[in-house]
Design a protein around this motif. Structure first.
Motif, short mmCIF file in Angstrom:
data_model
loop_
_atom_site.label_atom_id
_atom_site.label_comp_id
_atom_site.label_asym_id
_atom_site.label_seq_id
_atom_site.Cartn_x
_atom_site.Cartn_y
_atom_site.Cartn_z
N ALA A 250 1.12 -1.12 -0.07
CA ALA A 250 0.07 0.03 0.00
C ALA A 250 0.80 1.22 0.03
N GLY A 251 2.32 1.09 0.19
CA GLY A 251 3.16 2.35 0.36
C GLY A 251 4.26 2.19 0.91
N LYS B 20 8.14 0.28 9.19
CA LYS B 20 7.95 0.66 7.65
C LYS B 20 7.94 2.24 7.29
N VAL B 21 7.19 2.76 8.08
CA VAL B 21 6.89 4.22 7.81
C VAL B 21 8.29 4.98 8.12
N SER B 22 8.75 4.93 9.27
CA SER B 22 9.76 5.57 10.01
C SER B 22 11.05 5.54 8.97
N HIS B 23 11.46 4.42 8.80
CA HIS B 23 12.80 4.16 8.09
C HIS B 23 12.56 5.20 6.65
N LEU B 24 11.59 5.24 6.16
CA LEU B 24 11.48 6.09 4.67
C LEU B 24 11.27 7.42 4.87
N ALA B 25 10.46 7.78 6.09
CA ALA B 25 10.14 9.14 6.60
C ALA B 25 11.51 9.95 6.86
N LEU B 26 12.45 9.08 7.37
CA LEU B 26 13.47 9.79 8.04
C LEU B 26 14.67 10.23 7.03
N GLU C 112 10.79 11.35 1.04
CA GLU C 112 9.82 12.62 0.90
C GLU C 112 8.81 12.93 0.03
N PRO C 113 9.02 12.76 -1.34
CA PRO C 113 7.97 13.08 -2.06
C PRO C 113 6.84 12.29 -1.89
N GLU C 114 6.74 10.89 -1.20
CA GLU C 114 5.54 10.14 -1.18
C GLU C 114 5.16 10.03 0.44
N ARG C 115 5.82 10.91 1.07
CA ARG C 115 5.62 11.05 2.55
C ARG C 115 4.23 10.86 3.04
N LYS C 116 3.50 11.82 2.81
CA LYS C 116 2.02 11.96 3.03
C LYS C 116 1.32 10.70 2.51
N SER C 117 1.05 10.47 1.14
CA SER C 117 0.38 9.47 0.68
C SER C 117 0.72 8.01 1.34
N ARG C 118 2.03 7.89 1.72
CA ARG C 118 2.68 6.73 2.14
C ARG C 118 1.89 6.30 3.61
N VAL C 119 1.92 7.13 4.54
CA VAL C 119 1.24 6.79 5.82
C VAL C 119 -0.06 6.67 5.61
N LEU C 120 -0.88 7.69 4.68
CA LEU C 120 -2.40 7.67 4.79
C LEU C 120 -2.78 6.33 4.16
N ASN C 121 -2.25 5.75 3.20
CA ASN C 121 -2.44 4.47 2.50
C ASN C 121 -2.19 3.44 3.49
N MET C 122 -0.68 3.41 4.16
CA MET C 122 -0.69 2.32 4.67
C MET C 122 -1.45 2.04 6.11
N VAL C 123 -1.71 3.33 6.61
CA VAL C 123 -2.71 2.94 7.82
C VAL C 123 -4.16 2.49 7.42
#
Length: 254
Positions: free
Chosen positions: A131-132, A186-192, A197-208
């Motif tokens: 999902a992201g 999974k979210v943290s290691h890419l958010a850091l 950065e480019p998919e930061r917002k969509s990633r967390v929303l889709n995965m949650v």
């Protein structure tokens, strides 16, 4: 280190498939070496069962080096057994003594349905990552490690989060069957990292959203997940996930 052999009583969960009701069956194993791994001990039992014309105990395994996360078992009420920061394949029989009774079960979570015996279906984790949990860019050839400067504290935190092997022990230990520690890693290691950065917002929303869709419970921050994680993933990642989710939700374009 002293080597010794032992006789043990095993109470193992046997279940033909996800539709049929399971039960515990009791087995006696003898002359088990203290230097065997837990999975090798089950191998010995299975060899005996096969020779007797009986159905061997089904269990998941792959690397047997503490990397793949496949060896998911509840051992005497604790995911992966009594040793801290340890997978089942790394658990050795010297953790037990002669005459002990060991109870072995599959993960206890509706989102991880039993396939057979000790094997559970953990593809819900795969769907969460799909999902992201990735960076959708054609990177071409691998670049030098120092081509993009990243602060050491962020690089270390990202590496620690990326150490998650997706075994599901966090879900099994949680009273709510929450997957928040797995998801937050999974979210943290890419958010850091700047690459995420480019998919930061969509990633967390889709995965949650996918985590909720899979039926995992909510996090009440009891920290049982961190206590049993074989890779010692920190619950601080859950705090980071909550922050990422709130920011993404407040700034999402409608």
């Amino acid at each position: 280190m002293e080597h010794y052999t032992m006789n043990l009583t095993l109470k193992v969960w046997r279940q033909k498939n996800s539709q049929e009701q399971g039960r515990f069956e009791t087995y006696q194993v003898s002359d088990i070496s203290s230097e065997m791994s837990f999975l090798e001990m089950i191998d010995v039992l299975n060899e005996r069962l096969i020779k007797e014309g009986k159905d061997p105990i089904a269990f998941d395994h792959d690397c047997r080096e503490g990397i793949c996360g496949a060896c998911s078992m509840y051992i005497n009420g604790r995911p992966h057994g009594p040793w801290h920061a340890n997978t089942t394949c790394q658990l050795h029989m010297r953790a037990y003594k002669d005459g002990d009774t060991i109870v072995v079960e599959p993960w206890r979570a509706n989102s991880f349905p039993v396939i057979k015996d000790l094997v559970v279906d953990r593809t819900s984790f795969d769907r969460i990552v799909q999902a992201g949990g990735y960076i959708s860019v054609n990177t071409g050839n691998a670049v030098d490690a120092n081509a993009m400067l990243i602060e050491k504290d962020k690089a270390d935190a990202a590496f620690a989060a990326a150490a998650c092997i997706g075994c599901g022990a966090c879900v099994a230990a949680c009273k709510n069957s929450s997957a928040m520690l797995f998801l937050s890693a999974k979210v943290s290691h890419l958010a850091l990292l700047p690459q995420g950065e480019p998919e930061r917002k969509s990633r967390v929303l889709n995965m949650v959203h996918q985590m909720d869709k899979e039926g995992f419970g909510s996090c009440t921050f009891t920290e049982a997940c961190e206590a049993v994680c074989p890779k010692e993933i920190s619950v601080t990642n859950i705090s980071r996930l909550n922050k990422e989710y709130m920011i993404a939700g407040l700034t999402e374009e409608k």
